[in-house]
Enzyme design. Sequence first.
Site, PDB file in Angstrom:
ATOM      1  N   GLU A   1      -5.184  -8.610   0.934  1.00  0.00           N
ATOM      2  CA  GLU A   1      -5.913  -8.381   2.297  1.00  0.00           C
ATOM      3  C   GLU A   1      -7.222  -7.936   1.887  1.00  0.00           C
ATOM      4  O   GLU A   1      -7.582  -7.232   0.976  1.00  0.00           O
ATOM      5  CB  GLU A   1      -5.318  -6.969   2.671  1.00  0.00           C
ATOM      6  CG  GLU A   1      -4.259  -6.713   3.371  1.00  0.00           C
ATOM      7  CD  GLU A   1      -3.444  -5.787   4.105  1.00  0.00           C
ATOM      8  OE1 GLU A   1      -4.178  -4.792   4.608  1.00  0.00           O
ATOM      9  OE2 GLU A   1      -2.270  -5.281   4.075  1.00  0.00           O
TER      10      GLU A   1
ATOM     11  N   GLU B   1       0.736  -1.294  -0.004  1.00  0.00           N
ATOM     12  CA  GLU B   1       0.038  -0.014  -0.136  1.00  0.00           C
ATOM     13  C   GLU B   1       0.847   1.199   0.142  1.00  0.00           C
ATOM     14  O   GLU B   1       0.853   1.901   1.166  1.00  0.00           O
ATOM     15  CB  GLU B   1      -1.085   0.037   1.063  1.00  0.00           C
ATOM     16  CG  GLU B   1      -1.813  -1.128   1.245  1.00  0.00           C
ATOM     17  CD  GLU B   1      -3.127  -1.242   2.453  1.00  0.00           C
ATOM     18  OE1 GLU B   1      -2.782  -0.268   3.288  1.00  0.00           O
ATOM     19  OE2 GLU B   1      -4.053  -2.113   2.325  1.00  0.00           O
TER      20      GLU B   1
HETATM   21  O1  IFM Z   1      -4.082  -2.740   9.308  1.00  0.00           O
HETATM   22  C1  IFM Z   1      -4.182  -2.334   8.054  1.00  0.00           C
HETATM   23  C2  IFM Z   1      -2.887  -2.925   7.111  1.00  0.00           C
HETATM   24  O2  IFM Z   1      -1.692  -2.757   7.880  1.00  0.00           O
HETATM   25  C3  IFM Z   1      -2.866  -2.317   5.708  1.00  0.00           C
HETATM   26  N1  IFM Z   1      -3.950  -2.437   5.091  1.00  0.00           N
HETATM   27  C4  IFM Z   1      -5.409  -1.968   5.892  1.00  0.00           C
HETATM   28  C5  IFM Z   1      -5.178  -2.736   7.295  1.00  0.00           C
HETATM   29  C6  IFM Z   1      -6.658  -2.288   8.003  1.00  0.00           C
HETATM   30  O3  IFM Z   1      -6.581  -0.870   7.922  1.00  0.00           O
END
Ligand code: IFM
Length: 487
Positions: A384, A179
């Site tokens: 994710e 990200e």
């Molecule tokens: O916890 C975070 C993660 O570190 C990166 N993506 C989003 C998740 C939830 O906010």
Amino acid sequence: MTSVAQQQTSATHQFPQGFLWGAATAAYQIEGAVTAGGRTPSIWDTFSHTPGRIAGGDHGDVADDHYHRFREDVALMAELGLTSYRFSISWPRITPQVTAQELGPVSADGLAFYSGLVDALLAAGIAPSITLYHWDLPQALEDGGGWTSRATAERFGEYAAVVAAALGDRVPQFITLNEPWCSAYLGYASGVHAPGRTEDAAALAAVHHLNLAHGLGVAAIRRAAPAAKVAVTLNLAWVCPETGSDLDAEAARRVDGLQNRVFLDPMLSGRYPDDVQADTAGVTDWAFVRPGDLEVISAPIDALGVNYYSPTVVRHWTREHPKETADGHGDGAATPWIACDDVEFPRQHGPKTAMGWSIDARGMTGLLTRMAREHPGLDLMVTENGAAFPGDEVVDGRVADPDRVDYLRSHLAAVHAAIEAGAPVVGYYVWSLLDNFEWAWGYEKRFGVVHVDYSTLVRTPKDSAWFYAGVARDNAVPVAPVARSEP
Ligand code: IFM
């Protein structure tokens, strides 16, 4: 006679053979042990120990103590039947003396920790997937300019080479960055993430140096671990203009440019989007892009990691009311949305998670099918997806979390729909394995499928963990049960 309801309840969405069922975590969010083995501070150690930055004054000093309990956590993953584990490496554990000028010595202790983790995973039949950068930049690099400086990208390439050389014989997949949108805009524009800066020009320089770091990382991994697959993880936005008006379409174009195309285009097509450069011309002249950079950044990768949680609804701001900023990224002193003065993020009705994020699984299908269409030939992974909800409590050894089960079920069905539509999705990683340090929100927001009691560090799988274990076992997601409609 079997009722319609019963038939639908037992129906499943079957996934392709070999589909990876994983869970994801990140070093600073779970490891603790922040000085073990000579680790030096990262920007998140500094930020979290700065009063007022993190809800509840929380920090990652102990977190889930995964550094000392990783064997227990691997055993838990094995019990759940996971086939892959995505975790990140804490850069300041590996080269604790790094500066903008040089990488410095490699820490044998730092590498030994991750080597032990990799071996434990392999012994349990779980494929390791390593993210090299999930936000914990060594503080000394920030002191030398952080991601606004080209040197940080160069040091990242060297660090990637060290990790790939040490672990690449056993790790089938490396992810360069997690990200970069958050690192650049939340770190340097809105300041709600470390290092907490609020300078738009710095954020755009950070965008480019993160892209460059990705490219240098790809080259380093290819050299040191030629058999490994290489990927990057982007938190892509499913951008929905609120109406069909031209003005709302223009708002959507700007947000799509800053969140999606400013990373996708250089990495996958070797160019920066003209419209983003034009939109931001009043902020920077983009002179930080040097000849040859785009060739480095666009080195071919094997897979694209997509993180999806929530839709991004946008509209043109008419200036007739105070701007709505419900973009899901926290209220900072400044906005992460550079050159978006006329864009607002309207508050949504309908179901939301504890983060205030709207729930709409259609975005998962939308993003995956868009990536398949626009970037054919690239494997896709959901690196994710998950949700925080209030009220996760251990009662008689059980944590009932029906909202999270529903969320996972609907989003997994949406992944399946994308596969049915032809998207080459090869794996899914739930965020997160464990409750953990949710950055500026501290420990209050619980994303884990496994509950962590922060006073005892005892782990208790939630109902969602057992639901997900069933999905992994069956390689299939049950179709949501429907209300009984016939006798
Ligand atoms: O916890 C975070 C993660 O570190 C990166 N993506 C989003 C998740 C939830 O906010």
